[in-house]
Design a protein around this motif. Structure first.
Motif, short mmCIF file in Angstrom:
data_model
loop_
_atom_site.label_atom_id
_atom_site.label_comp_id
_atom_site.label_asym_id
_atom_site.label_seq_id
_atom_site.Cartn_x
_atom_site.Cartn_y
_atom_site.Cartn_z
N PRO A 12 0.84 -1.21 0.00
CA PRO A 12 0.00 0.00 0.00
C PRO A 12 0.87 1.25 0.00
O PRO A 12 1.90 1.31 0.68
N GLU A 13 0.47 2.22 -0.79
CA GLU A 13 1.22 3.47 -0.91
C GLU A 13 1.13 4.27 0.38
O GLU A 13 0.06 4.46 0.95
N VAL A 14 2.29 4.71 0.86
CA VAL A 14 2.35 5.52 2.06
C VAL A 14 2.13 6.98 1.67
O VAL A 14 2.88 7.54 0.87
N GLN A 15 1.10 7.60 2.20
CA GLN A 15 0.79 8.97 1.85
C GLN A 15 1.61 9.95 2.67
O GLN A 15 1.84 9.73 3.87
N ALA A 16 2.07 10.99 1.99
CA ALA A 16 2.81 12.04 2.70
C ALA A 16 1.84 12.78 3.59
O ALA A 16 0.64 12.89 3.29
N PRO A 17 2.32 13.30 4.71
CA PRO A 17 1.43 14.04 5.61
C PRO A 17 0.88 15.29 4.91
O PRO A 17 1.60 15.97 4.17
N ARG A 18 -0.38 15.56 5.14
CA ARG A 18 -1.01 16.72 4.51
C ARG A 18 -0.65 17.99 5.27
O ARG A 18 -0.64 17.99 6.50
N PRO A 19 -0.38 19.07 4.56
CA PRO A 19 -0.09 20.34 5.25
C PRO A 19 -1.29 20.78 6.08
O PRO A 19 -2.44 20.48 5.77
N LEU A 20 -1.00 21.53 7.14
CA LEU A 20 -2.06 21.99 8.03
C LEU A 20 -3.09 22.84 7.28
O LEU A 20 -4.29 22.73 7.54
N ALA A 21 -2.63 23.67 6.35
CA ALA A 21 -3.56 24.51 5.60
C ALA A 21 -4.56 23.67 4.82
O ALA A 21 -5.73 24.05 4.68
N ASP A 22 -4.14 22.50 4.34
CA ASP A 22 -5.04 21.62 3.60
C ASP A 22 -5.99 20.90 4.56
O ASP A 22 -7.18 20.75 4.28
N ARG A 23 -5.47 20.50 5.71
CA ARG A 23 -6.31 19.78 6.67
C ARG A 23 -7.38 20.68 7.26
O ARG A 23 -8.47 20.23 7.62
N LEU A 24 -7.11 21.99 7.37
CA LEU A 24 -8.07 22.91 7.96
C LEU A 24 -8.92 23.63 6.92
O LEU A 24 -9.66 24.55 7.26
#
Length: 437
Positions: A12-24
């Protein structure tokens, strides 16, 4: 080797952490922080959405205030397919593909909201290419620009769109954004209350910048909350928005000029400092200070020009940063000097009269007569040498004979011009007396 390759791609592909601006990123327009003057129930966008009639829009505002987010949410609210392009990376072939895809989508009953970031970067021909697709409903255009659209966008695009100004976020709005970030991280920022306020100030009204700063702060391992000084050592304050060739340049020089004209030395010093902090050439400011002395102070205080020129000369001799102090002193002097635009008004009125009267010659009595032919034609006849006249004033007419005497210069009762007003009145009295004599 083949088996190894197969096993690697099956993981399974490991996803890079999403930036805070994208998460919010807000999920609805109601979650957007700020811009209530645009999004409120009685505001332009609120009224459009309530009526179910959304027109093309140009969002104008500084970075990090929600232009892209609002455009995405508009597509969701109106059930339009969202397409985002940037004018920096999009050429004519790319635009054709976008328009063709939108046409096919429309034929299948789905509209397209085309969001164009940095739309002012498109040239006139590229901007014109949007028009037919806007008019036939193939696309609903939502453009975003940090530059004044009235300067950068075609009149045709402007006439088919509604410009909405998005404002930099206030400190309270940035504080609310910081609180949301803490909820996302499930812990408080490791900062004192004053340091939290400093962090928001560092963002300079840019929500995206604030969230990036918060990500940095949350990654620190500290044993106790940091104060403002400690925060300042770890983070660089965001440079103030300033484009020496763009609208911000003209906005700030206008603010400086009007503060001087309004006799407010503190505000004038603030805008002067803002321009220096933004990297403005001090020589440009020196030249503008001389202009202010000429235009807004003039003969109410003739010394003002001298002060500005000496400050400019001092800067050239001392250089930066010491030379800026001389310029700042000129700013204070100009702001506190008596003001008059009487000479400026007189000059413009005289220029206007000169344009209207064309080639009217001077009266013959004030013309020189170096030849006998000119003497024969009346050149210089009747000229009164003022120094030989009583009071050193002849009162003769110096206007063209077909032009009635006109008063262009009307000195004000301020500063040195108060004395000049007395002189004007004195000579006018003598002129009337000479007529009677």
């Amino acid at each position: 080797m083949s088996d190894l390759f197969q096993s690697d791609i099956s993981k399974p592909e490991v996803q890079a952490p999403r930036p805070l601006a994208d998460r919010l990123r807000p999920k609805s327009l109601g979650e957007v922080i700020g811009q209530s003057h645009v999004l409120g129930p009685e505001a332009p966008l609120g009224v459009m959405l309530a009526s179910g009639s959304l027109s093309s829009i140009i969002f104008w505002g500084p970075p990090g205030v929600g232009k892209t987010t609002i455009a995405r949410l508009l597509a969701d609210e109106t059930d339009l397919h969202f397409v985002q392009i940037s004018a920096i990376f999009t050429g004519v072939p790319d635009l054709r593909k976008v328009f063709e895809a939108a046409k096919l989508r429309r034929q299948n009953g789905k509209g397209t909201l085309l969001f164009v970031d940095e739309i002012h970067r498109f040239n006139k021909a590229q901007q014109d290419s949007f028009l037919p697709h806007m008019e036939d409903g193939t696309i609903l255009l939502v453009g975003a620009t940090t530059e004044n659209p009235s300067f950068e966008l075609n009149a045709a695009v402007m006439s088919r769109s509604q410009v909405m100004i998005l404002e930099r976020l206030s400190l309270d709005e940035l504080a609310l954004m910081a609180a949301r970030a803490e909820t996302e991280f499930e812990r408080d920022l490791p900062l004192t209350q004053r340091a939290r306020e400093t962090l928001c100030e560092m963002a300079d009204g840019d929500g995206r910048t604030l969230l990036n700063l918060i990500e940095q702060v949350m990654a620190w391992r500290v044993s106790q909350p940091l104060d403002s000084d400690q925060l300042g050592k770890r983070l660089m304050r965001r440079a103030a928005k300033y484009d020496k060739s763009g609208e911000e340049h003209y906005n700030l020089i206008s603010a400086l000029h009007k503060s001087v004209r309004g006799s407010d030395p503190d505000a004038a010093l603030y805008w002067f400092a803002r321009m220096l902090e933004g990297g403005e050439d001090p020589r440009y400011l020196a030249r503008r200070l001389v202009r202010m002395a000429v235009e807004d102070i003039a003969l109410a205080d003739p010394q003002a020009q001298t002060v500005c020129l000496h400050a400019w000369e001092t800067f050239e001799r001392l250089g930066s940063p010491e030379g800026e102090l001389a310029l700042s002193q000129a700013v204070i002097y100009l702001a506190l000097a008596p003001k008059s635009n009487a000479a400026y008004v007189a000059y413009k009125a005289a220029r206007d009269a000169a344009r209207k009267t064309g080639s009217e010659p001077p009266p013959k009595h004030i013309l020189n007569a170096p030849t006998k032919m000119m003497e024969k034609h009346g050149y210089g006849v009747g000229y009164a040498y003022d120094h030989d006249s009583k009071d050193g004033f002849s009162g003769q007419n110096f206007f063209p004979e077909t032009l009635p005497r006109t008063q262009f210069y009307a000195p004000v009762e301020r500063g040195f011009e108060r004395d000049l007003a007395k002189r004007v009145a004195y000579f006018e009295k003598l002129r009337d007396q000479r007529k009677r004599d």
